[in-house]
Design an enzyme around this catalytic site. Sequence first.
Site, PDB file in Angstrom:
ATOM      1  N   ASN A   1       0.619  -1.214   0.367  1.00 26.70           N
ATOM      2  CA  ASN A   1       0.085   0.027   0.060  1.00 26.70           C
ATOM      3  C   ASN A   1       0.819   1.423  -0.277  1.00 26.70           C
ATOM      4  O   ASN A   1       0.613   2.215  -0.301  1.00 26.70           O
ATOM      5  CB  ASN A   1      -1.185  -0.262   1.392  1.00 26.70           C
ATOM      6  CG  ASN A   1      -0.201  -0.572   2.511  1.00 26.70           C
ATOM      7  OD1 ASN A   1       0.713  -1.215   2.419  1.00 26.70           O
ATOM      8  ND2 ASN A   1      -0.693   0.611   3.898  1.00 26.70           N
TER       9      ASN A   1
ATOM     10  N   CYS B   1       6.265   8.569   9.053  1.00 31.58           N
ATOM     11  CA  CYS B   1       6.882   9.557   9.219  1.00 31.58           C
ATOM     12  C   CYS B   1       7.487   9.110  10.621  1.00 31.58           C
ATOM     13  O   CYS B   1       7.404   9.919  11.510  1.00 31.58           O
ATOM     14  CB  CYS B   1       6.801  11.648   9.776  1.00 31.58           C
ATOM     15  SG  CYS B   1       6.747  12.092   8.845  1.00 31.58           S
TER      16      CYS B   1
HETATM   17  N1  PMP Z   1      -4.852  -4.013   4.476  1.00 29.23           N
HETATM   18  C1  PMP Z   1      -3.869  -3.154   3.123  1.00 29.23           C
HETATM   19  C2  PMP Z   1      -2.334  -3.479   2.355  1.00 29.23           C
HETATM   20  C3  PMP Z   1      -4.831  -1.848   3.270  1.00 29.23           C
HETATM   21  O1  PMP Z   1      -4.207  -0.658   2.878  1.00 29.23           O
HETATM   22  C4  PMP Z   1      -5.582  -1.740   3.667  1.00 29.23           C
HETATM   23  C5  PMP Z   1      -6.380  -0.340   4.184  1.00 29.23           C
HETATM   24  N2  PMP Z   1      -4.877   0.831   4.900  1.00 29.23           N
HETATM   25  C6  PMP Z   1      -5.770  -2.688   4.714  1.00 29.23           C
HETATM   26  C7  PMP Z   1      -5.649  -4.049   4.795  1.00 29.23           C
HETATM   27  C8  PMP Z   1      -7.650  -2.406   6.082  1.00 29.23           C
HETATM   28  O2  PMP Z   1      -8.778  -2.364   4.953  1.00 29.23           O
HETATM   29  P1  PMP Z   1      -9.317  -1.935   5.517  1.00 29.23           P
HETATM   30  O3  PMP Z   1      -9.649  -0.503   5.854  1.00 29.23           O
HETATM   31  O4  PMP Z   1     -10.520  -2.656   5.335  1.00 29.23           O
HETATM   32  O5  PMP Z   1      -9.688  -2.229   6.783  1.00 29.23           O
END
Ligand code: PMP
Length: 385
Positions: free
Chosen positions: A151, A329
């Site tokens: 992510n 950060c």
């Molecule tokens: N895994 C990854 C790689 C994510 O990017 C996110 C959301 N930031 C999540 C899990 C969590 O997902 P949710 O917002 O549906 O709880």
Amino acid sequence: MESVHFDHAASTPVDERVLEAMQRWWQENYANPSSRHAAGVAAAEALDEARRRVAWATGAQPDRVIFTSGATEANNVAVFGHARARKQHGRHVLVGPLEHPSTKMPALALKEEGFEVEELTLDSSGALDIEDAGARVRPDTVLVTNMLANNEYGCIFPVRELTRRVRKAAPHAAIHVDSVQALGKVEVDIETLGVDSIAISAHKINGPKGAGALVRANDAAMQPLTLGGGQESGLRAGTQDVPAICGLGLAAKLAESEREESVAQMTELTGLLKSEINGRGLGRLIEPGAPTQALLPNILSFIVDGPPAEVFLHHLDARGVMASAGSACQSNKRSMNPALFAIGLEEDEARRLLRLSIGKKSSREEVLRGVEVLEGVRSELARHV
Ligand code: PMP
């Protein structure tokens, strides 16, 4: 002032078709899908349709789709569920180097239950060190978890190769893959990946927040986290959120059926963004894992010239541009994000990392408008130093 959305990795707008598919399940038919009357049966059928759609998008069987409140819950159920159900075979757990906290935290919490938890490592390019990963797998390894696409930097991990090595050395291990950022951008097929479960989230694929799924490849034993009415094959008790799940189902179907065209469009726009950043000298692009690992077509990170990312973000936000910091950060080099540490960034550079992520609805015009604002903010901040 029209806003610029450069933060799709955090969340995406709900597709109009998805919104429409959700509408009737709030008021027109609000029945509990476990009720035996006609309205309840219709709601249960809507859940079944969503199950078939999620299964189709992920190459799974519909009865192996467990709806959850999002990927955080799906990752928690997977980590605790797989590990606890395999305790008789061992207590060794391997966690990917860049896992989302919703996977990493439950894995670390397993230590309190007597599990030995190790983190996989990255090589000096920021790619998963697959040799090291293979060497760490043991006969008593009961769980290996590594995301498909990251992510923060968009790197796509070699999950099939990891799976091959795990299967060879750990006959009892379950493999779980967070596929939240991958769905709609790369193929997510549970059979091809050869893993035991994957997690997905609706709000990352133009669906609603608060809906996700744990998709399983088989019906190997798992321990549930919530006990109650036995919904979702006994793995996630609680009345299902029918509108959100219908939204998730259609969003997953659209993410996969429109994947090719949206990848082409996102690749083009990311290319444009890169050439504008380079051409205008706005900063240095960072691609952990490249060229060994591919990158998602929609995420781009770069080190801005000037003050820390947080300051930059604040100024961008004031001008309607939503973006995000590349590494939340950290306060010192020891706690620096492993990907940034692996590629040898200095603390100061890591603090200046910006992440821009585009989406299905992004346009050339929006990208160029965002770049203009970035350049304006950069010049303005330069005047203040
Ligand atoms: N895994 C990854 C790689 C994510 O990017 C996110 C959301 N930031 C999540 C899990 C969590 O997902 P949710 O917002 O549906 O709880």
